[in-house]
Design a protein around this motif. Sequence first.
Motif, PDB file in Angstrom:
ATOM      1  N   VAL A  77     -12.839 -26.126  -3.918  1.00 59.63           N
ATOM      2  CA  VAL A  77     -12.553 -25.871  -5.334  1.00 59.63           C
ATOM      3  C   VAL A  77     -12.046 -24.430  -5.511  1.00 59.63           C
ATOM      4  O   VAL A  77     -11.117 -24.183  -6.277  1.00 59.63           O
ATOM      5  CB  VAL A  77     -13.813 -26.151  -6.201  1.00 59.63           C
ATOM      6  N   ASP A 223     -33.604 -33.237   1.014  1.00 58.72           N
ATOM      7  CA  ASP A 223     -33.832 -32.954  -0.402  1.00 58.72           C
ATOM      8  C   ASP A 223     -34.808 -33.992  -0.984  1.00 58.72           C
ATOM      9  O   ASP A 223     -34.698 -35.186  -0.677  1.00 58.72           O
ATOM     10  CB  ASP A 223     -32.474 -33.028  -1.119  1.00 58.72           C
ATOM     11  N   SER A 271     -17.297 -28.936  -0.199  1.00 64.95           N
ATOM     12  CA  SER A 271     -17.643 -27.919   0.801  1.00 64.95           C
ATOM     13  C   SER A 271     -17.111 -28.348   2.174  1.00 64.95           C
ATOM     14  O   SER A 271     -17.410 -29.455   2.642  1.00 64.95           O
ATOM     15  CB  SER A 271     -19.175 -27.754   0.834  1.00 64.95           C
TER      16      SER A 271
HETATM   17  C1  LIG Z   1     -27.327 -32.097  -4.682  1.00 64.84           C
HETATM   18  S1  LIG Z   1     -26.212 -31.935  -3.336  1.00 64.84           S
HETATM   19  C2  LIG Z   1     -26.344 -33.565  -2.624  1.00 64.84           C
HETATM   20  C3  LIG Z   1     -26.047 -33.610  -1.143  1.00 64.84           C
HETATM   21  C4  LIG Z   1     -26.416 -34.938  -0.460  1.00 64.84           C
HETATM   22  N1  LIG Z   1     -25.707 -36.048  -1.047  1.00 64.84           N
HETATM   23  C5  LIG Z   1     -27.914 -35.180  -0.502  1.00 64.84           C
HETATM   24  O1  LIG Z   1     -28.323 -36.115  -1.202  1.00 64.84           O
HETATM   25  O2  LIG Z   1     -28.662 -34.447   0.153  1.00 64.84           O
HETATM   26  C6  LIG Z   1     -24.683 -31.899  -4.179  1.00 64.84           C
HETATM   27  C7  LIG Z   1     -23.407 -31.717  -3.352  1.00 64.84           C
HETATM   28  O3  LIG Z   1     -22.319 -31.682  -4.293  1.00 64.84           O
HETATM   29  C8  LIG Z   1     -21.265 -30.946  -3.715  1.00 64.84           C
HETATM   30  N2  LIG Z   1     -20.293 -30.643  -4.787  1.00 64.84           N
HETATM   31  C9  LIG Z   1     -20.387 -29.713  -5.761  1.00 64.84           C
HETATM   32  N3  LIG Z   1     -19.306 -29.760  -6.562  1.00 64.84           N
HETATM   33  C10 LIG Z   1     -18.513 -30.756  -6.088  1.00 64.84           C
HETATM   34  C11 LIG Z   1     -17.255 -31.279  -6.484  1.00 64.84           C
HETATM   35  N4  LIG Z   1     -16.597 -30.803  -7.550  1.00 64.84           N
HETATM   36  N5  LIG Z   1     -16.728 -32.277  -5.755  1.00 64.84           N
HETATM   37  C12 LIG Z   1     -17.380 -32.771  -4.672  1.00 64.84           C
HETATM   38  N6  LIG Z   1     -18.576 -32.302  -4.242  1.00 64.84           N
HETATM   39  C13 LIG Z   1     -19.138 -31.321  -4.946  1.00 64.84           C
HETATM   40  C14 LIG Z   1     -22.000 -29.759  -3.098  1.00 64.84           C
HETATM   41  O4  LIG Z   1     -21.199 -29.126  -2.111  1.00 64.84           O
HETATM   42  C15 LIG Z   1     -23.258 -30.448  -2.527  1.00 64.84           C
HETATM   43  O5  LIG Z   1     -23.073 -30.790  -1.177  1.00 64.84           O
END
Ligand SMILES: C[S@@+](CC[C@H](N)C(=O)[O-])C[C@H]1O[C@@H](n2cnc3c(N)ncnc32)[C@H](O)[C@@H]1O
Length: 384
Positions: A77, A223, A271
């Motif tokens: 981004v 998480d 990321s």
């Molecule tokens: C709460 S984490 C969840 C990671 C994984 N799915 C888990 O359950 O452990 C949210 C993820 O959203 C990604 N993220 C943030 N903004 C985003 C965007 N605009 N598009 C895609 N991914 C994004 C972050 O890099 C992060 O890896």
Amino acid sequence: MEKLSSPFGELILKRWPQRKQDVLRAWDAADEYLLEHIAEQKLPEQDSQVLVINDSFGALSCALREYDVTSWSDSKVSHIATAANLVSNDYEAGFTEQSSTVAYLDSTQSPKQTPNLVLIKIPKTMALLEDQLIKLRPQLTEETIIVAAGMIKHLPKSAFQLFEKYVGPVTTSLAKKKARLLFAKVDPALTIPENPYPTSYTVDELKMTLSNHANLFSRDHLDIGARFFLTQFKHLPASEKVVDLACGNGVLGIRYLQMHADAKVQFIDESYMAIASTQDNYSSLINNDTSAAKFITDDGLKQIEDSSVDLVLCNPPFHQQHVIGEQTAMELFSQSKRCLQVGGALWLVANSHLDYQSKLKKLFGNCRVVDSNKKFVVLRVVKR
Ligand SMILES: C[S@@+](CC[C@H](N)C(=O)[O-])C[C@H]1O[C@@H](n2cnc3c(N)ncnc32)[C@H](O)[C@@H]1O
């Protein structure tokens, strides 16, 4: 319209994604301080190679566009924002990441050339800073000028310690508008330890060992929201075209594939390190042949066609850099609606205090609570 005025000229800068009436600026006082400082020092010198690290929305790269700038970041981004800001300031004709003005380097790569000037915005995650300093170190010489910047409230003591451990002695500036600069001098005699990243953890109940690059969300344990979501996977439909949206290390999509071997999963995250970790985990837990899966580093579902997906799994982000909020999650939900076919579903886990239920009901016309505990809720919405 927000203008950044610096010794390098005026820039109109927008955050990404662009939102109507966004009240937040695309730069901070640490960016301003950094630009003022280097101009006072008559830097960069002509024909300098400038390495800009963790530039949020392109403020530094756009200001220094006349030099040979490489923007090194873990955020796609941020790279998209930089490219868009170059275009909107008429420094480039079209919106492209393969821009000739700024070179984009993803965080999983190491810089290949020795920069004359290194400008670092201190990132939120100290593990990312550590990984960056270790990867950068072989390119540093005693002549390299290194200036880091951050807002004081986001500058932990450990940031200073990392510079001392991997670069050399550090001095600091006075505070200005709640920002501070760090100046690091290269000590050639330092012994640099091996890069500890990626690291891994094991989820005992699933017998899964997951590898995580330095900037991964919840890098050293599963998480707790994801853990609760996984207890509900037995209720998920058997779908063919699945997206693990905001996939992190890919735990959700990989678990789904272990339970539904015929599915095809597209893993998406903004990321670079998340997608690299997902690829590693897919290879070790599913298949070395990754041709049945797709790994996409992007801002949400931008590359995904309308009505082309049966199931979206999501543990949505709740912040963008240091800014906490629901906006990114809500954008991912409305993109999901566009990409789902009629009858397809979005399943997600969220903190119970975030009232996604009523917002999703408004967006999709339905929302079912699959299960909840004290902290989390698993929701299912169907595209009608
Ligand atoms: C709460 S984490 C969840 C990671 C994984 N799915 C888990 O359950 O452990 C949210 C993820 O959203 C990604 N993220 C943030 N903004 C985003 C965007 N605009 N598009 C895609 N991914 C994004 C972050 O890099 C992060 O890896």
